[in-house]
Each structure stands twice: as structure tokens, then as C-alpha cells.
Design an enzyme around this catalytic site. Structure first.
Site, PDB file in Angstrom:
ATOM      1  N   ASP A   1      -3.961 -33.344  46.375  1.00 19.13           N
ATOM      2  CA  ASP A   1      -4.773 -32.866  45.277  1.00 19.13           C
ATOM      3  C   ASP A   1      -5.721 -31.825  45.890  1.00 19.13           C
ATOM      4  O   ASP A   1      -5.890 -31.777  47.118  1.00 19.13           O
ATOM      5  CB  ASP A   1      -5.553 -34.051  44.692  1.00 19.13           C
ATOM      6  CG  ASP A   1      -6.530 -33.617  43.639  1.00 19.13           C
ATOM      7  OD1 ASP A   1      -6.158 -32.808  42.777  1.00 19.13           O
ATOM      8  OD2 ASP A   1      -7.705 -34.079  43.689  1.00 19.13           O
TER       9      ASP A   1
ATOM     10  N   ASP B   1      -9.046 -30.254  44.059  1.00 21.21           N
ATOM     11  CA  ASP B   1     -10.460 -30.400  43.697  1.00 21.21           C
ATOM     12  C   ASP B   1     -10.963 -31.804  44.061  1.00 21.21           C
ATOM     13  O   ASP B   1     -10.458 -32.796  43.552  1.00 21.21           O
ATOM     14  CB  ASP B   1     -10.647 -30.172  42.191  1.00 21.21           C
ATOM     15  CG  ASP B   1     -10.171 -28.790  41.760  1.00 21.21           C
ATOM     16  OD1 ASP B   1     -10.609 -27.809  42.376  1.00 21.21           O
ATOM     17  OD2 ASP B   1      -9.357 -28.699  40.813  1.00 21.21           O
TER      18      ASP B   1
ATOM     19  N   GLY C   1      -6.006 -32.459  33.390  1.00 20.81           N
ATOM     20  CA  GLY C   1      -5.849 -31.044  33.032  1.00 20.81           C
ATOM     21  C   GLY C   1      -6.854 -30.567  31.979  1.00 20.81           C
ATOM     22  O   GLY C   1      -7.566 -31.373  31.371  1.00 20.81           O
TER      23      GLY C   1
ATOM     24  N   LYS D   1      -5.016 -24.777  37.093  1.00 24.97           N
ATOM     25  CA  LYS D   1      -4.383 -23.452  37.042  1.00 24.97           C
ATOM     26  C   LYS D   1      -5.144 -22.469  37.917  1.00 24.97           C
ATOM     27  O   LYS D   1      -4.676 -21.373  38.192  1.00 24.97           O
ATOM     28  CB  LYS D   1      -4.331 -22.967  35.598  1.00 24.97           C
ATOM     29  CG  LYS D   1      -3.427 -23.873  34.785  1.00 24.97           C
ATOM     30  CD  LYS D   1      -3.187 -23.414  33.382  1.00 24.97           C
ATOM     31  CE  LYS D   1      -2.117 -24.289  32.765  1.00 24.97           C
ATOM     32  NZ  LYS D   1      -2.418 -24.770  31.431  1.00 24.97           N
TER      33      LYS D   1
HETATM   34  C1  BG6 Z   1      -8.183 -30.791  38.350  1.00 21.97           C
HETATM   35  C2  BG6 Z   1      -9.660 -31.107  38.264  1.00 21.97           C
HETATM   36  O1  BG6 Z   1      -7.842 -30.535  39.676  1.00 21.97           O
HETATM   37  O2  BG6 Z   1      -7.850 -29.658  37.561  1.00 21.97           O
HETATM   38  C3  BG6 Z   1     -10.085 -31.243  36.803  1.00 21.97           C
HETATM   39  O3  BG6 Z   1      -9.907 -32.321  38.950  1.00 21.97           O
HETATM   40  C4  BG6 Z   1      -9.676 -29.992  36.030  1.00 21.97           C
HETATM   41  O4  BG6 Z   1     -11.482 -31.414  36.766  1.00 21.97           O
HETATM   42  C5  BG6 Z   1      -8.177 -29.775  36.180  1.00 21.97           C
HETATM   43  O5  BG6 Z   1     -10.004 -30.144  34.651  1.00 21.97           O
HETATM   44  C6  BG6 Z   1      -7.661 -28.529  35.449  1.00 21.97           C
HETATM   45  O6  BG6 Z   1      -8.197 -27.395  36.054  1.00 21.97           O
HETATM   46  P1  BG6 Z   1      -8.193 -25.912  35.457  1.00 21.97           P
HETATM   47  O7  BG6 Z   1      -8.822 -25.138  36.569  1.00 21.97           O
HETATM   48  O8  BG6 Z   1      -6.767 -25.529  35.207  1.00 21.97           O
HETATM   49  O9  BG6 Z   1      -8.992 -25.937  34.208  1.00 21.97           O
HETATM   50 MG    MG Z   2      -9.270 -34.185  42.412  1.00 27.67          MG
END
Ligand code: BG6
Ligand code: MG
Length: 228
Positions: free
Chosen positions: A13, A15, A52, A123
Site C-alpha cells: 500500500d 498512503d 477509494g 489515482k
Molecule cells: C488510499 C488512501 O490510498 O487512496 C485513501 O488511503 C484515499 O485515503 C484513496 O481515499 C483514494 O485516493 P485518491 O488519491 O485516488 O483520491
Molecule cells: Mg494506506
């Protein structure tokens, strides 16, 4: 759980595992929750981790009983607003936001010829990896835009192994989110939870923070668990 010797790949993963960006996601969602009048709680923040963009917005609206208050078009524009807030917070992102020990750990995996893939729901992950200068270590990435179901569904971790041409039992997945651990476990891989063990209690192995995540510690935790 299989043996450590069987492991050929690691699925990450992003984040909250590699990058200190889950705090920015949370901050941007908090701003959005305030805007739609939904109270922000620790429990809601934990539910959103790893989930997501659209699913996260739906969870926020549901927690305030507002799931029927917005059209699909309005929801798309709220999700875009959150992403704009998030991108503002990412502006100064650089290598200093790599979580403690993670670059060394990834380097070590690479030096030991393990395969490495990315299973982030975000994304924005290509942009984040680029800013942290970590792209070079990844053999493959799952594109979250191609998934039918997001975390906690196993699909993203199933694909994380497929893109490395490995079987699930040959892979270890690393996560800071409950939804991510559920996804790894559902995919039949070994799950490493990073964070509060009471929250990540479904993980096969737990570390309280990234500085504890090393190959040696994973190997000994697996051996301890298997009693070998
Ligand atoms: C995940 C995060 O990695 O990605 C979530 O932990 C986030 O917090 C999700 O909502 C979607 O991310 P993004 O950047 O496509 O909005
Ligand atoms: Mg995470």
C-alpha cells in the site's frame, strides 16, 4: 500461514505505509465533511483509510445520514473538490515524507531480489511515488482505475500478485488500514499491519510503526507465529 522461505514478493500500500500522505487524505476529507455538515470522528477517519475516492465520499455522507441528499453529479464535484484540497496539500511533497525506515526496507527487498508491486487505491499514486523518487524499486503497479471493486474487496491484492507472476501464497502485503488488511487476507496472502494492533487485529503480523518493518523482523515474526 505459509513459511517465510516461500515468499518471493512484497505488495505495498502507499498512503500511510510508504508515504506520510494518509494524514493529508484525512485532512482533505475532514475539510469536505465540514462542508457537507457531517461530524468528523476518529472512527470515521479509520473507516476511510485505504478506501477509494467515491467509496470514501459515500461513507462520509452515510455517516451523516446524507446519502440521498446529493445527485451523482454533485457527488462527483464534491469528490473533485476533495482531490483539489489533497493536491494542494501535496504541493511540497518530497523525500522527507517517506515514512521512517521504508526506503531502506524497500532497498533491502530489492537487493535480496524480491519482487515488488504497488496496490494503492489512489489515482494519485504515480505522482506520489515520483515525488518520493521511489518508482525505480517497483517491478509492477496495479492501476486502481481498472478495478471492479476497491478495498476491502480482495481484487487489488489478487492483482498485486498477478502483476508479479506470483501466487498469492508467495506474497506478503503491507497495510495501515483495516480495509487493506481485509483485502490482503481475502486474496490469500500474508498480511502485515502497520499501526495500532487493536485496530488492525485481523493482520497476520503487526508492527506498531514503519521503523519496525524490516526483513529480519518479518522473518522472525513469521517463525514465531508458526512456532518454528
Ligand atoms: C488510499 C488512501 O490510498 O487512496 C485513501 O488511503 C484515499 O485515503 C484513496 O481515499 C483514494 O485516493 P485518491 O488519491 O485516488 O483520491
Ligand atoms: Mg494506506
Amino acid at each position: 500461514m505459509g513459511k517465510f522461505e516461500q515468499i518471493k514478493g512484497f505488495i505495498f500500500d502507499l498512503d500511510g505505509v510508504i508515504a506520510n500522505t494518509s494524514v493529508y487524505h484525512a485532512k482533505a476529507w475532514h475539510q469536505l465533511a465540514d462542508k457537507v455538515g457531517v461530524s468528523w470522528t476518529t472512527d470515521l477517519a479509520n473507516q476511510l483509510k485505504g478506501v477509494g475516492r467515491m467509496d470514501s465520499l459515500n461513507l462520509i455522507l452515510k455517516s451523516g445520514n446524507k446519502e440521498n441528499d446529493y445527485s451523482d453529479e454533485q457527488k462527483a464535484s464534491l469528490a473533485e473538490e476533495k482531490n483539489d484540497n489533497y493536491l494542494q496539500l501535496l504541493k511540497s511533497l518530497d523525500k522527507s515524507e517517506i515514512l521512517p525506515g521504508m526506503e531502506k526496507f524497500i532497498e533491502d527487498l530489492s537487493a535480496h531480489n524480491y519482487l515488488i508491486s504497488l496496490a494503492s487505491s489512489s489515482k494519485n499514486s504515480p505522482r506520489v511515488l515520483e515525488a518520493l523518487d521511489l518508482n525505480k524499486y517497483f517491478d509492477a503497479r496495479v492501476d486502481p482505475a481498472t478495478l471492479k471493486h476497491g478495498k476491502p474487496d480482495p481484487e487489488i491484492y489478487v492483482r498485486g500478485a498477478q502483476v508479479l507472476n506470483l501466487k498469492p501464497e508467495e506474497c506478503i502485503g503491507l497495510e495501515d488500514a483495516v480495509a487493506g488488511i481485509t483485502s490482503i487476507n481475502g486474496a490469500g496472502e500474508i498480511s502485515v499491519g502497520i499501526g495500532d494492533p487493536e485496530i488492525l487485529n485481523e493482520a497476520d503480523i503487526n508492527f506498531k510503526d514503519t521503523s519496525e518493518v524490516t526483513l529480519e523482523n518479518i522473518e522472525s515474526a513469521m517463525k514465531r507465529k508458526l512456532n518454528v
